[in-house]
Design a protein around this motif. Structure first.
Motif, PDB file in Angstrom:
ATOM      1  N   PHE A  27       0.887  -1.173   0.000  1.00 54.89           N
ATOM      2  CA  PHE A  27       0.000   0.000   0.000  1.00 54.89           C
ATOM      3  C   PHE A  27       0.925   1.223   0.000  1.00 54.89           C
ATOM      4  O   PHE A  27       1.078   1.885   1.036  1.00 54.89           O
ATOM      5  N   PRO A  28       1.548   1.519  -1.126  1.00 51.79           N
ATOM      6  CA  PRO A  28       2.665   2.478  -1.111  1.00 51.79           C
ATOM      7  C   PRO A  28       2.299   3.839  -0.506  1.00 51.79           C
ATOM      8  O   PRO A  28       2.988   4.317   0.398  1.00 51.79           O
ATOM      9  N   LEU A  29       1.231   4.424  -0.976  1.00 49.71           N
ATOM     10  CA  LEU A  29       0.887   5.766  -0.502  1.00 49.71           C
ATOM     11  C   LEU A  29       0.252   5.707   0.892  1.00 49.71           C
ATOM     12  O   LEU A  29       0.499   6.576   1.736  1.00 49.71           O
ATOM     13  N   LEU A  30      -0.522   4.681   1.137  1.00 52.69           N
ATOM     14  CA  LEU A  30      -1.175   4.570   2.445  1.00 52.69           C
ATOM     15  C   LEU A  30      -0.142   4.327   3.546  1.00 52.69           C
ATOM     16  O   LEU A  30      -0.245   4.909   4.645  1.00 52.69           O
ATOM     17  N   MET A  31       0.870   3.519   3.260  1.00 55.72           N
ATOM     18  CA  MET A  31       1.915   3.295   4.266  1.00 55.72           C
ATOM     19  C   MET A  31       2.703   4.579   4.517  1.00 55.72           C
ATOM     20  O   MET A  31       3.119   4.866   5.644  1.00 55.72           O
ATOM     21  N   ALA A  32       2.886   5.382   3.463  1.00 59.03           N
ATOM     22  CA  ALA A  32       3.552   6.681   3.652  1.00 59.03           C
ATOM     23  C   ALA A  32       2.693   7.558   4.562  1.00 59.03           C
ATOM     24  O   ALA A  32       3.198   8.223   5.470  1.00 59.03           O
ATOM     25  N   ALA A  33       1.373   7.532   4.351  1.00 63.95           N
ATOM     26  CA  ALA A  33       0.466   8.358   5.155  1.00 63.95           C
ATOM     27  C   ALA A  33       0.448   7.907   6.617  1.00 63.95           C
ATOM     28  O   ALA A  33       0.499   8.734   7.525  1.00 63.95           O
ATOM     29  N   LYS A  64      11.978   6.341   3.155  1.00 64.09           N
ATOM     30  CA  LYS A  64      12.456   5.514   2.045  1.00 64.09           C
ATOM     31  C   LYS A  64      11.331   4.613   1.551  1.00 64.09           C
ATOM     32  O   LYS A  64      10.930   3.666   2.211  1.00 64.09           O
ATOM     33  N   PRO A  65      10.809   4.923   0.364  1.00 60.01           N
ATOM     34  CA  PRO A  65       9.754   4.063  -0.199  1.00 60.01           C
ATOM     35  C   PRO A  65      10.353   2.741  -0.680  1.00 60.01           C
ATOM     36  O   PRO A  65      11.567   2.622  -0.817  1.00 60.01           O
ATOM     37  N   ALA A  66       9.497   1.774  -0.955  1.00 64.72           N
ATOM     38  CA  ALA A  66       9.974   0.487  -1.469  1.00 64.72           C
ATOM     39  C   ALA A  66      10.457   0.646  -2.905  1.00 64.72           C
ATOM     40  O   ALA A  66       9.901   1.428  -3.674  1.00 64.72           O
ATOM     41  N   GLU A  67      11.465  -0.109  -3.248  1.00 66.31           N
ATOM     42  CA  GLU A  67      12.060   0.002  -4.598  1.00 66.31           C
ATOM     43  C   GLU A  67      11.031  -0.354  -5.673  1.00 66.31           C
ATOM     44  O   GLU A  67      11.078   0.165  -6.785  1.00 66.31           O
ATOM     45  N   GLN A  68      10.081  -1.246  -5.338  1.00 61.42           N
ATOM     46  CA  GLN A  68       9.093  -1.691  -6.332  1.00 61.42           C
ATOM     47  C   GLN A  68       8.056  -0.607  -6.642  1.00 61.42           C
ATOM     48  O   GLN A  68       7.453  -0.610  -7.705  1.00 61.42           O
ATOM     49  N   THR A  69       7.819   0.296  -5.681  1.00 64.13           N
ATOM     50  CA  THR A  69       6.699   1.239  -5.827  1.00 64.13           C
ATOM     51  C   THR A  69       7.041   2.644  -5.322  1.00 64.13           C
ATOM     52  O   THR A  69       6.389   3.142  -4.396  1.00 64.13           O
ATOM     53  N   PRO A  70       8.027   3.302  -5.917  1.00 61.05           N
ATOM     54  CA  PRO A  70       8.400   4.618  -5.380  1.00 61.05           C
ATOM     55  C   PRO A  70       7.552   5.782  -5.920  1.00 61.05           C
ATOM     56  O   PRO A  70       7.618   6.889  -5.377  1.00 61.05           O
ATOM     57  N   VAL A  71       6.753   5.535  -6.949  1.00 63.09           N
ATOM     58  CA  VAL A  71       6.194   6.636  -7.739  1.00 63.09           C
ATOM     59  C   VAL A  71       5.251   7.554  -6.954  1.00 63.09           C
ATOM     60  O   VAL A  71       5.403   8.776  -6.965  1.00 63.09           O
ATOM     61  N   THR A  72       4.282   6.980  -6.246  1.00 65.11           N
ATOM     62  CA  THR A  72       3.312   7.863  -5.583  1.00 65.11           C
ATOM     63  C   THR A  72       3.922   8.609  -4.398  1.00 65.11           C
ATOM     64  O   THR A  72       3.489   9.709  -4.070  1.00 65.11           O
ATOM     65  N   ALA A  73       4.943   8.022  -3.774  1.00 64.26           N
ATOM     66  CA  ALA A  73       5.616   8.749  -2.681  1.00 64.26           C
ATOM     67  C   ALA A  73       6.276  10.009  -3.230  1.00 64.26           C
ATOM     68  O   ALA A  73       6.279  11.066  -2.578  1.00 64.26           O
ATOM     69  N   MET A  74       6.830   9.910  -4.456  1.00 64.78           N
ATOM     70  CA  MET A  74       7.484  11.082  -5.046  1.00 64.78           C
ATOM     71  C   MET A  74       6.439  12.139  -5.423  1.00 64.78           C
ATOM     72  O   MET A  74       6.665  13.335  -5.261  1.00 64.78           O
TER      73      MET A  74
END
Ligand code: NAP
Ligand code: MG
Length: 502
Positions: A163-169, A185-195
């Motif tokens: 849950f890339p963005l939700l985990m960031a939130a 540090k986002p996961a290497e597989q899913t960095p896009v939405t964090a950026m």
């Protein structure tokens, strides 16, 4: 975000690191690519941060923490968080499309589950910023004692890809509400939405250096962050195996640690349950997000009297799950996040067969055509005749694979349900209210769902028992992880201290 290209085009997006309010290349000049798991095509090229970039980001976070950010009022912190939640809502359509393109989750899920919860978390913690308070303690004598609740400082936050963005939130919102600064540090597989979130964080008015985002590999950027002497806290979500590495790395500096790790949740169906609801709940428990959920109900305990009936219905309904293009609103299941994860799922299906489990449904990759031939898809998979001691019942598969285990009675069940190294969550399906609460108490796990599954709210705490980790995210409990308590004593008597003479 205005410059963002539409998701789903063939053009490769490009991202730099966000350090000290600037978008910069990595010191090494290296980049890595992240594919769209539905097609295998490259979605984005991202600057690859490592130790040197982590050092810069930690230094920037320290400057911001000691400087500008410390002078900003709680009210203004709350306003920035609220602004951020609004910006996320405004951009939710494109963010959901990007989340689906990078992670593979169905657009229905990213639009109606992930994005609303991301906005909700920032909004919820916006309200907390002005409500983080100390206490006065009724101490004896002519003394005044009070506590201050202060931010911990610079926080390193390492998040997974499910849950890339939700985990960031979940990580950013409470930390910012409490006045900390961050290196994420986002996961290497899913960095896009964090950026993309980084752009919105800037737009919301957070000063430079308050949130720094450094994508890169776990073994380099992640390890450098966890071991960094310049951080005051590390928060991690991911595998139990890496969680142990994080705790070891942090131990050298005695950095505070919170860990949200794996699970192997028991989802328990009693004969007296509403079977149709329980079948729906079992599917929700294991097939949501392609099974890539730490609290997935991957051990499905079904009371022997209803087992056959239950499995028949589960099989029937699972056959209707639409696996395919995650951008299609009618799709229920997209691809696994990566080839590596797909291989992991396949290998567990092989293990299940060797262990003597019976394939009721799935157990293979589906045959898809066109652009999706190269995607990392797997069928919804049900194994029956599973024993709780088998590897498929004990190890986290993190895919759409459920193990059906039958049980006879309550005593037999509770023992098996707790026979796991994990303790993140559990589900119970029964119409007997006393039994439901008895189980809620007896299960050693941080979250219990009764006649429901996968319920979350920003106000409700989430976290694990046993090797599922420690610390609680969301709710007021999350603020405890991001604040220190300071006790202040004041003499009110004005009299000389006589202990060693006057
Ligand atoms: P992982 O390695 O635990 O990754 C989680 C995060 O930790 C990522 O940002 C990762 O970076 C980083 N990381 C990896 N090694 C590190 C290290 N030595 N020091 C600091 N950070 C490090 O998970 P994964 O390899 O992506 O997935 C493997 C398994 O983990 C899954 O099959 C699943 O069982 C479990 N998992 C659990 C959760 C959860 O929510 N509890 C989430 C994801 C995965 P990179 O992305 O660059 O490796
Ligand atoms: Mg990894």
């Amino acid at each position: 975000m205005s410059s963002a290209q539409p998701a789903g085009t063939n053009s490769t997006r490009k991202y730099q690191l966000l350090i000290d309010g600037q978008w910069v290349d990595s010191q090494s000049g290296k980049t890595f690519t992240t594919p769209n798991p539905a097609t295998g095509e490259t979605l984005a090229e991202v600057a690859e941060g490592d130790k040197a970039d982590i050092d810069n980001a930690v230094a920037a976070a320290r400057r911001a923490f000691e400087g500008k950010w410390s002078r900003i009022s709680a009210r203004d912190r709350g306003r920035m968080l609220y602004k951020l939640s609004q910006l996320i809502e405004e951009h939710s359509t494109e963010l959901a499309a990007l989340e689906t393109a990078d992670n593979g989750k169905p657009i229905k899920e990213s639009s109606y589950v992930d994005l609303p919860q991301v906005a909700e978390n920032f909004e919820y913690f916006a309200g907390w910023a002005t409500k983080i308070e100390g206490e006065t303690i009724p101490v004896p004598g002519e003394m005044f004692n009070y506590t201050l609740r202060e931010p911990v400082g610079v926080c390193g936050q390492i998040i997974p890809w499910n849950f890339p963005l939700l985990m960031a939130a979940w990580k950013l919102a409470p930390a910012l509400a409490a006045g900390n600064t961050i290196v994420l540090k986002p996961a290497e597989q899913t960095p896009v939405t964090a950026m993309e979130l980084g752009k919105l964080i800037q737009e919301a008015g957070f000063p430079e250096g308050v949130v720094n985002i450094v994508p890169g590999y776990g073994e380099t950027a992640g390890a450098a962050l966890a071991a960094h002497p310049g951080i005051d806290k590390v928060a991690f979500t991911g595998s139990t195996e890496v969680g142990k590495l994080i705790a070891r790395a942090a131990a050298d500096n005695l950095t505070k640690v919170s860990l949200e790790l794996g699970g192997k949740a028991p989802n328990i169906v009693f004969a007296d349950a509403d079977i149709e609801q329980a079948v729906n709940g079992a599917m929700m428990g294991i097939f949501f997000n392609q099974g890539q959920v730490c609290c997935a109900g991957s051990r499905l305990f079904v009371q022997a009297d209803v087992k056959d009936q239950f499995i028949d219905r589960l099989k029937e309904k699972s056959a209707k799950i639409v696996v395919g293009d995650p951008m299609d609103k009618a799709t229920n299941m997209g691809p696994q996040v990566s080839q590596e994860q797909l291989n992991r799922v396949k290998s567990y299906a092989d293990i299940a067969r060797t262990e003597g489990a019976t394939v009721v449904a799935g157990g293979e990759c589906p045959t898809l055509t066109g652009a999706f031939q190269n995607g990392y898809f797997y069928q919804p998979t049900i194994f029956s005749d599973v024993k709780n001691q088998m590897r498929i019942a004990q190890e986290e598969i993190f895919g759409p694979v459920v193990s059906v285990i039958s049980f006879e009675n309550e005593d037999d069940l509770i023992k098996q349900a707790n026979e796991t190294i994990y303790g993140l969550s559990a589900g119970i399906w029964t119409s007997n209210i006393t039994r439901a609460h008895r189980f809620a108490k007896a299960i050693k796990a941080g979250v219990i769902w009764i006649n429901t599954y996968n319920m979350f709210n920003a106000a409700s705490p989430f976290g694990g028992y046993k090797q599922s980790g420690y610390g609680r995210e969301m709710g007021k409990h999350a603020l405890e992880m991001y604040t220190n308590v300071k006790s202040v004593w004041v003499d009110l008597s004005g009299k000389p201290i006589g202990w060693f003479g006057k």
